[in-house]
Write an enzyme that holds these catalytic residues in place. Structure first.
Site, mmCIF file in Angstrom:
data_model
loop_
_atom_site.group_PDB
_atom_site.id
_atom_site.type_symbol
_atom_site.label_atom_id
_atom_site.label_comp_id
_atom_site.label_asym_id
_atom_site.label_seq_id
_atom_site.Cartn_x
_atom_site.Cartn_y
_atom_site.Cartn_z
ATOM 1 N N GLU A 27 0.882 -1.177 0.000
ATOM 2 C CA GLU A 27 0.000 0.000 0.000
ATOM 3 C C GLU A 27 0.913 1.219 0.000
ATOM 4 O O GLU A 27 1.559 1.509 1.009
ATOM 5 C CB GLU A 27 -0.885 -0.004 1.251
ATOM 6 C CG GLU A 27 -1.862 -1.152 1.325
ATOM 7 C CD GLU A 27 -2.954 -1.062 0.282
ATOM 8 O OE1 GLU A 27 -3.200 0.036 -0.240
ATOM 9 O OE2 GLU A 27 -3.539 -2.113 -0.036
ATOM 10 N N CYS A 39 -2.522 8.854 3.177
ATOM 11 C CA CYS A 39 -2.189 8.354 1.837
ATOM 12 C C CYS A 39 -3.313 8.657 0.863
ATOM 13 O O CYS A 39 -3.076 8.907 -0.308
ATOM 14 C CB CYS A 39 -1.911 6.857 1.897
ATOM 15 S SG CYS A 39 -3.244 5.929 2.652
HETATM 16 P P1 NAD Z 1 8.868 4.805 4.196
HETATM 17 O O1 NAD Z 1 8.709 3.965 3.004
HETATM 18 O O2 NAD Z 1 10.057 5.684 4.294
HETATM 19 O O3 NAD Z 1 8.911 3.904 5.517
HETATM 20 C C1 NAD Z 1 7.895 2.974 5.818
HETATM 21 C C2 NAD Z 1 8.453 1.872 6.687
HETATM 22 O O4 NAD Z 1 9.400 1.112 5.955
HETATM 23 C C3 NAD Z 1 9.180 2.364 7.933
HETATM 24 O O5 NAD Z 1 8.813 1.528 9.017
HETATM 25 C C4 NAD Z 1 10.654 2.163 7.570
HETATM 26 O O6 NAD Z 1 11.498 1.975 8.672
HETATM 27 C C5 NAD Z 1 10.574 0.914 6.725
HETATM 28 N N1 NAD Z 1 11.716 0.706 5.809
HETATM 29 C C6 NAD Z 1 12.554 1.629 5.268
HETATM 30 N N2 NAD Z 1 13.435 1.029 4.446
HETATM 31 C C7 NAD Z 1 13.154 -0.291 4.452
HETATM 32 C C8 NAD Z 1 13.691 -1.431 3.766
HETATM 33 N N3 NAD Z 1 14.697 -1.333 2.919
HETATM 34 N N4 NAD Z 1 13.144 -2.641 4.018
HETATM 35 C C9 NAD Z 1 12.088 -2.755 4.857
HETATM 36 N N5 NAD Z 1 11.543 -1.734 5.520
HETATM 37 C C10 NAD Z 1 12.064 -0.503 5.323
HETATM 38 O O7 NAD Z 1 7.519 5.641 4.321
HETATM 39 P P2 NAD Z 1 7.174 6.784 5.364
HETATM 40 O O8 NAD Z 1 7.915 8.021 4.971
HETATM 41 O O9 NAD Z 1 7.336 6.247 6.748
HETATM 42 O O10 NAD Z 1 5.615 6.983 5.106
HETATM 43 C C11 NAD Z 1 5.058 7.863 4.175
HETATM 44 C C12 NAD Z 1 4.567 7.109 2.957
HETATM 45 O O11 NAD Z 1 3.632 6.095 3.305
HETATM 46 C C13 NAD Z 1 3.817 8.020 2.013
HETATM 47 O O12 NAD Z 1 4.243 7.800 0.692
HETATM 48 C C14 NAD Z 1 2.371 7.579 2.151
HETATM 49 O O13 NAD Z 1 1.569 7.830 1.044
HETATM 50 C C15 NAD Z 1 2.523 6.136 2.412
HETATM 51 N N6 NAD Z 1 1.313 5.582 3.024
HETATM 52 C C16 NAD Z 1 0.527 4.744 2.277
HETATM 53 C C17 NAD Z 1 -0.651 4.236 2.814
HETATM 54 C C18 NAD Z 1 -1.541 3.304 2.007
HETATM 55 O O14 NAD Z 1 -2.338 2.581 2.596
HETATM 56 N N7 NAD Z 1 -1.471 3.283 0.690
HETATM 57 C C19 NAD Z 1 -0.999 4.562 4.120
HETATM 58 C C20 NAD Z 1 -0.197 5.411 4.844
HETATM 59 C C21 NAD Z 1 0.977 5.911 4.278
#
Ligand code: NAD
Length: 492
Positions: A219, A253
């Protein structure tokens, strides 16, 4: 400081994964009803500790109390929905066989959970975010290794502590704290990954899952369009745009990011939106006070992104009708309305994830749909018209995983229907009735013979007379006209 958590190493994560795996078989053996009992006890405990847990949410995010409280509302809905339906969703499915040769068989699909599910979440909904997926995975019978964002780990760590220490639940829920490396370690340990977050991280996780040959559900980000046609209820549309764009300080999101309004109602709509945005009360109100409409952003980095988008728009000719500046302290950004925007601007192309509404005048519905679809994202969307026929026709042309007609955001929180992104916004769906549980399971097909003959027509040896008879019977029963049934048509 509200609290601290350890930065777990890959070895710590591996050890936690091993403990969860050893507890999983007993969890699965409890059955859907037994598992649901624990989830409902967890819900009771979360509600009993609501003020304390939501205060952690507020402290680690800077949300208004109203936005923090929304998280508990989601928790309640999700746990109640999946516990109520789990048994039905997980029941064996009897299926009618296809084709006459199979009529002697009984077909059944039964499911078994993935033993260990990895759940990786971002920072915009520290409590509701993980809960939207953990409930389905747990009732499915999986053990779950959660990894909250390193930016907001406190409320979720406390919720998981509640599961493990306060309600007598089996130790099938683990919380990995740490940054990207800890998240990557989770992906390396589990049998299936449910990820919510950015496109960049989602893609990296999909690559790693492909290498490990395990499934993942993603997502990701969005740039949701909000289309207002001339026959819409403009007062209601303006209220929805403001709420949909500003809720959670725009860090949703499925938040409204781009607004396209038909020319005839553009001026009225913009005036209403601007008045409503100017009236918003921004601040971090006391727990329980519900005194503010909108809070701060979660990180200074996100404030910088929003500032860049606004500055880029203004540099390219956009006008700010209200807001437009970061706050003087904390991570606030003023609720902002931008007009005279176009698709050359970052605010119309990249995810802003902040309290901004960029509004564009369009000639007609055709232009609105073309612009809405001119995006690498396709998470959700919103369509405003009083004509149900128009709504039906246009909704089918919007390239997004969901459409809220005459509302904003609501298509996202309907658990009986799927929520998922098209294009770069994701892979797979969450919720969707039974899918919300079955996605954490493997399907097992069972075919049982009704009669046990000593031999079957297809078994060896191949005898010409028997083989010809089988081939004729297949034609007779499967062809769609008599010449072919009887083999009278020339065979090439
Ligand atoms: P991000 O991708 O930077 O981080 C998300 C998670 O992934 C964190 O827990 C982070 O520690 C982890 N992570 C980072 N690198 C990783 C790797 N290589 N392997 C595994 N895990 C890793 O996102 P963010 O900045 O925390 O959140 C914002 C984003 O989330 C926005 O783009 C937003 O649109 C999206 N979002 C989507 C939804 C949805 O349901 N579609 C809901 C909420 C947020």
């Amino acid at each position: 400081m509200a609290g601290a958590v350890p930065d777990l190493t890959p070895a710590d994560v591996a050890a936690m994964a091993a403990r969860l795996r050893s507890a999983q078989p007993a969890w699965e053996a409890l059955g859907a009803r037994g598992r649901s009992t624990h989830l409902l006890r967890w819900l009771d405990w979360l509600l009993d500790n609501e003020r304390r847990i939501l205060t952690l949410v507020q402290q680690e995010t800077g949300k208004s109390w109203a936005d923090a409280s929304m998280e508990m509302a989601v928790v309640i809905d999700v746990i109640n929905y999946f516990t109520k339906h789990a048994e039905g969703f997980l029941a064996d499915r009897k299926v009618k066989p296809a084709g006459p040769a199979n009529s002697v068989r009984r077909l059944r699909v039964q499911v078994r959970p993935h033993q260990l599910v990895g759940l990786i979440t971002p920072w915009n909904g520290p409590l509701a975010g993980p809960m939207m997926d953990v409930a389905g995975a747990l009732v499915a019978g999986a053990a779950v290794l959660c990894k909250p964002s390193e930016v907001t780990p406190l409320a979720w760590s406390e919720a998981v502590r509640g599961w493990n220490e306060e309600i007598g639940a089996p130790p099938v829920l683990g919380c990995v704290t740490g940054g990207g490396a800890a998240g990557a370690a989770v992906v390396d340990q589990v049998d299936m990954v449910m990820f919510t977050g950015s496109v960049r991280t989602g893609r990296a996780i999909a690559v790693r899952c492909a290498e490990r040959l395990i499934p993942c559900s993603l997502e990701l980000g969005g740039k949701d369009a909000f289309i207002v046609l001339a026959d819409a209820d403009i007062e209601r549309a303006a209220g929805a745009a403001v709420w949909g764009g500003m809720t959670n300080s725009g860090q949703a999101c499925v938040g409204v990011e781009r607004v396209y309004v038909e020319s005839a109602v553009y001026d009225e709509f913009v005036a209403l939106v601007t008045a409503k945005v100017k009236a918003l009360r921004q601040g971090m109100d006391a727990p329980g006070s519900f005194a503010c409409d909108i809070g701060a952003m979660v990180t200074a980095a996100q404030v910088a992104i929003v500032t860049d988008h606004v500055n880029d728009a203004v540099d390219k000719g956009a006008r700010i009708l209200c807001g437009g500046e970061p706050g003087t302290e904390g991570n606030f950004f003023e609720p902002t309305v931008l007009v005279d925007v176009d698709h050359s601007m970052t605010c119309m192309r990249e995810e802003t994830f902040g309290p901004t509404l960029a509004i564009m005048r369009v000639a007609d519905a055709e232009e609105a749909i073309a612009l809405a679809n001119d995006s690498e994202y396709g998470l959700s969307s919103s369509l405003w018209t009083r004509d149900r026929g128009t709504a039906d026709r246009l909704s089918r042309r919007i390239e997004a995983g969901s459409v809220s007609v005459n509302n904003a955001l609501v298509a996202t929180f309907q658990m009986p229907i799927p929520m998922g992104g098209w294009k770069n916004s994701g892979l797979g769906t969450r919720f969707g009735g039974a899918n919300g549980v079955l996605k954490y399971c493997r399907q097992q097909s069972v075919v049982e013979e009704r009669f046990s003959l000593k031999s079957e027509p297809l078994w060896y040896p191949v005898l010409p007379a028997k083989a010809r008879l089988i081939s004729r019977a297949a034609r007779l029963l499967g062809a769609h006209d008599w010449r072919r049934r009887l083999g009278l048509r020339a065979r090439r």
